[in-house]
Write a protein that holds these residues in place. Sequence first.
Motif, PDB file in Angstrom:
ATOM      1  N   VAL A 139      83.650 160.478 -14.089  1.00 31.53           N
ATOM      2  CA  VAL A 139      83.099 160.775 -15.412  1.00 31.53           C
ATOM      3  C   VAL A 139      82.173 159.648 -15.860  1.00 31.53           C
ATOM      4  CG1 VAL A 139      83.676 161.277 -17.814  1.00 31.53           C
ATOM      5  CG2 VAL A 139      85.170 162.071 -15.987  1.00 31.53           C
ATOM      6  N   PRO A 140      80.997 159.960 -16.398  1.00 30.90           N
ATOM      7  CA  PRO A 140      80.117 158.921 -16.937  1.00 30.90           C
ATOM      8  C   PRO A 140      80.835 158.109 -18.016  1.00 30.90           C
ATOM      9  CG  PRO A 140      78.958 161.019 -16.799  1.00 30.90           C
ATOM     10  CD  PRO A 140      80.395 161.308 -16.499  1.00 30.90           C
ATOM     11  N   SER A 141      80.516 156.839 -18.102  1.00 29.35           N
ATOM     12  CA  SER A 141      81.234 155.935 -19.001  1.00 29.35           C
ATOM     13  C   SER A 141      81.230 156.404 -20.448  1.00 29.35           C
ATOM     14  CB  SER A 141      80.644 154.523 -18.901  1.00 29.35           C
ATOM     15  OG  SER A 141      79.260 154.536 -19.225  1.00 29.35           O
ATOM     16  N   GLU A 142      80.115 157.047 -20.889  1.00 31.10           N
ATOM     17  CA  GLU A 142      80.038 157.456 -22.289  1.00 31.10           C
ATOM     18  C   GLU A 142      80.968 158.613 -22.622  1.00 31.10           C
ATOM     19  OE1 GLU A 142      76.657 159.515 -20.026  1.00 31.10           O
ATOM     20  OE2 GLU A 142      77.592 157.527 -20.133  1.00 31.10           O
ATOM     21  N   ASN A 143      81.484 159.311 -21.598  1.00 30.66           N
ATOM     22  CA  ASN A 143      82.359 160.469 -21.829  1.00 30.66           C
ATOM     23  C   ASN A 143      83.810 160.214 -21.443  1.00 30.66           C
ATOM     24  OD1 ASN A 143      80.268 162.096 -22.784  1.00 30.66           O
ATOM     25  ND2 ASN A 143      79.735 162.806 -20.724  1.00 30.66           N
ATOM     26  N   ARG A 144      84.113 159.045 -20.908  1.00 29.07           N
ATOM     27  CA  ARG A 144      85.449 158.809 -20.362  1.00 29.07           C
ATOM     28  C   ARG A 144      86.539 158.890 -21.425  1.00 29.07           C
ATOM     29  NH1 ARG A 144      83.579 153.800 -16.570  1.00 29.07           N
ATOM     30  NH2 ARG A 144      82.588 155.064 -14.935  1.00 29.07           N
ATOM     31  N   VAL A 145      86.314 158.294 -22.577  1.00 30.38           N
ATOM     32  CA  VAL A 145      87.343 158.305 -23.610  1.00 30.38           C
ATOM     33  C   VAL A 145      87.619 159.727 -24.077  1.00 30.38           C
ATOM     34  CG1 VAL A 145      87.984 157.469 -25.885  1.00 30.38           C
ATOM     35  CG2 VAL A 145      86.735 155.978 -24.331  1.00 30.38           C
ATOM     36  N   LYS A 146      86.559 160.523 -24.240  1.00 28.99           N
ATOM     37  CA  LYS A 146      86.743 161.909 -24.675  1.00 28.99           C
ATOM     38  C   LYS A 146      87.549 162.705 -23.649  1.00 28.99           C
ATOM     39  CE  LYS A 146      82.465 162.129 -27.386  1.00 28.99           C
ATOM     40  NZ  LYS A 146      81.167 162.817 -27.568  1.00 28.99           N
ATOM     41  N   VAL A 147      87.207 162.535 -22.384  1.00 28.65           N
ATOM     42  CA  VAL A 147      87.907 163.275 -21.334  1.00 28.65           C
ATOM     43  C   VAL A 147      89.355 162.791 -21.223  1.00 28.65           C
ATOM     44  CG1 VAL A 147      87.990 163.743 -18.854  1.00 28.65           C
ATOM     45  CG2 VAL A 147      85.804 163.787 -20.057  1.00 28.65           C
ATOM     46  N   PHE A 148      89.579 161.483 -21.331  1.00 29.85           N
ATOM     47  CA  PHE A 148      90.937 160.969 -21.267  1.00 29.85           C
ATOM     48  C   PHE A 148      91.761 161.480 -22.447  1.00 29.85           C
ATOM     49  CE2 PHE A 148      94.242 157.893 -22.256  1.00 29.85           C
ATOM     50  CZ  PHE A 148      94.887 157.804 -21.036  1.00 29.85           C
ATOM     51  N   SER A 149      91.180 161.513 -23.640  1.00 32.75           N
ATOM     52  CA  SER A 149      91.890 162.040 -24.808  1.00 32.75           C
ATOM     53  C   SER A 149      92.239 163.515 -24.612  1.00 32.75           C
ATOM     54  CB  SER A 149      91.034 161.871 -26.069  1.00 32.75           C
ATOM     55  OG  SER A 149      90.846 160.501 -26.365  1.00 32.75           O
ATOM     56  N   GLN A 189      94.882 164.350 -30.975  1.00 30.10           N
ATOM     57  CA  GLN A 189      94.512 163.424 -29.918  1.00 30.10           C
ATOM     58  C   GLN A 189      93.018 163.432 -29.625  1.00 30.10           C
ATOM     59  OE1 GLN A 189      96.464 161.126 -27.947  1.00 30.10           O
ATOM     60  NE2 GLN A 189      94.344 160.539 -27.657  1.00 30.10           N
ATOM     61  N   TYR A 190      92.456 164.612 -29.408  1.00 29.13           N
ATOM     62  CA  TYR A 190      91.031 164.664 -29.067  1.00 29.13           C
ATOM     63  C   TYR A 190      90.160 164.294 -30.265  1.00 29.13           C
ATOM     64  CZ  TYR A 190      86.466 166.278 -27.582  1.00 29.13           C
ATOM     65  OH  TYR A 190      85.134 166.333 -27.279  1.00 29.13           O
ATOM     66  N   ALA A 191      90.532 164.782 -31.452  1.00 27.30           N
ATOM     67  CA  ALA A 191      89.714 164.536 -32.650  1.00 27.30           C
ATOM     68  C   ALA A 191      89.582 163.048 -32.941  1.00 27.30           C
ATOM     69  CB  ALA A 191      90.320 165.260 -33.848  1.00 27.30           C
ATOM     70  N   LEU A 192      90.685 162.297 -32.796  1.00 30.18           N
ATOM     71  CA  LEU A 192      90.637 160.866 -33.073  1.00 30.18           C
ATOM     72  C   LEU A 192      90.245 160.057 -31.833  1.00 30.18           C
ATOM     73  CD1 LEU A 192      93.788 160.316 -35.334  1.00 30.18           C
ATOM     74  CD2 LEU A 192      91.407 160.573 -36.018  1.00 30.18           C
ATOM     75  N   GLY A 193      90.853 160.389 -30.703  1.00 26.90           N
ATOM     76  CA  GLY A 193      90.605 159.605 -29.494  1.00 26.90           C
ATOM     77  C   GLY A 193      89.159 159.617 -29.050  1.00 26.90           C
ATOM     78  N   SER A 194      88.466 160.733 -29.274  1.00 31.78           N
ATOM     79  CA  SER A 194      87.071 160.828 -28.835  1.00 31.78           C
ATOM     80  C   SER A 194      86.130 159.951 -29.656  1.00 31.78           C
ATOM     81  CB  SER A 194      86.603 162.285 -28.913  1.00 31.78           C
ATOM     82  OG  SER A 194      86.675 162.768 -30.246  1.00 31.78           O
ATOM     83  N   ARG A 195      86.612 159.413 -30.776  1.00 31.42           N
ATOM     84  CA  ARG A 195      85.772 158.560 -31.627  1.00 31.42           C
ATOM     85  C   ARG A 195      85.793 157.100 -31.199  1.00 31.42           C
ATOM     86  NH1 ARG A 195      84.581 161.327 -36.457  1.00 31.42           N
ATOM     87  NH2 ARG A 195      85.749 163.271 -36.685  1.00 31.42           N
ATOM     88  N   LEU A 196      86.684 156.761 -30.284  1.00 37.07           N
ATOM     89  CA  LEU A 196      86.785 155.375 -29.842  1.00 37.07           C
ATOM     90  C   LEU A 196      85.607 154.997 -28.957  1.00 37.07           C
ATOM     91  CD1 LEU A 196      89.792 155.890 -30.739  1.00 37.07           C
ATOM     92  CD2 LEU A 196      90.432 154.281 -28.959  1.00 37.07           C
ATOM     93  N   ARG A 197      85.120 153.790 -29.180  1.00 43.00           N
ATOM     94  CA  ARG A 197      84.091 153.208 -28.325  1.00 43.00           C
ATOM     95  C   ARG A 197      84.420 151.727 -28.144  1.00 43.00           C
ATOM     96  NH1 ARG A 197      81.269 155.421 -32.482  1.00 43.00           N
ATOM     97  NH2 ARG A 197      80.636 153.318 -33.125  1.00 43.00           N
TER      98      ARG A 197
END
Length: 437
Positions: free
Chosen positions: A131-141, A292-300
């Motif tokens: 997964v590209p780095s910019e999408n990893r947190v969203k996919v992990f969440s 999880q996705y709503a909050l986790g995807s906002r992390l950078r």
Amino acid sequence: MKNFLTMVRGLPFAMKVLLASATARSLSSFAILAYMPIYLYDTVGMDGATIGYVIGGSVLVGTLAGVYGGYLADRFIKVDLVIVLDFAIILLYLCLTVIHDPVAVTVILLLNNIASWSMGVAGSALLSELVPSENRVKVFSLRYSLQNIGAAAGPFLGIGALAVGSSGPFLLSVTVIGASLVPLMVFRRRFLPAGSGANAPAVTAEQGAAEQETQEAQEKEETPKFRQVLKVMGADRRLTYFTIGGILSIVVYGPLLTFMSQYLVLVEDRDTAYRLVAYISAANAIVVIGAQYALGSRLRQDNLMKWLTAGIGALVVGLVAMSLSTHAAVIVIAVVIFSLGEVVLVPAEFTFIDSIAPDNLRGSYFGAQNLIHIGIALGPILCGFLLQHFAPAAMFYALIAVVIASWWFYVIGCRATEAARKPVPAGAEPVKAGAGK
């Protein structure tokens, strides 16, 4: 919800398969977990104390072995390692349907936990690789949300599978894992990183042989031995700080149901305690799955410390509220706030490790992060000691102190990372990679 569905529809086929496989493994694991004490007592003939030692000890061994599992993920093709581990788990579950000797069952459970925890590490490394780095947190969440859905459904399906017989839950898990294995094997090439031999353009036999020799020489040179990997990770203070912080924080949010059960049976009658535990379980599952996705995807990486502080704050507020009253409404509100902290911390830890891990040691770093699960075993021990020797409310105050200590380790870990990103002044000696910065 719209963004969630859009995210799912926009994922590449390989990622959809990996997410489905992670959900299947979670479902199968929790189907077995709910049934395992019953199986060990009725079928194998273990007593209560032995069951605790076997289950707890196998989890601890599996957690520690996950470090080496991460190293293997760096040494081999990750999707191949995942497939091999899946087959190993299937074989071990099938063994439990026919082998009932206590010693043999204990060995099988140890091997199963080693394979399962290594699987989790290899899966995280594979996700990070594809997964590209910019999408990893969203996919992990997203993966964490789906795993919690599997965790919620697994126990019910496992108990339902008992209609087939005492081997029903194991056969259910074998079927689920086997089904998830099919697309991994059929479409294996899609799970290889870009530029690998399987995805490279066609070349002549001579060119291919030369390139393969060069690639093998580079891989041999770039991949250090396990002892060297441990030395590198041990010298990386950022990893050390975040691992300690993760152990301390998971002491608090990992065994929520366990320590609340320990607490409630002391301060309420048994029926009320069971009813409140059911409310706690439902509230925690709903928040984790829904938010999880709503909050986790906002992390950078640039806002990580703010979210970590908010997550720790939510845990503290939740613990304070739990200590004030056992009224059902108060407990549910407290658990909702508490669970928001869990929702933030889990992807935050992944984001941090992903940001500091060298490309050739990504699996090993996730393996080291896996050590935080030791905290799940430590939490009930700490709470049991406090409830036995102090007033019941003291347990919450101690947990608040533990989680604040975890926040401090997160802070110094983030500061060390920020210091590493600053340019080295002219004439100064550069800091060695992995030295902690």
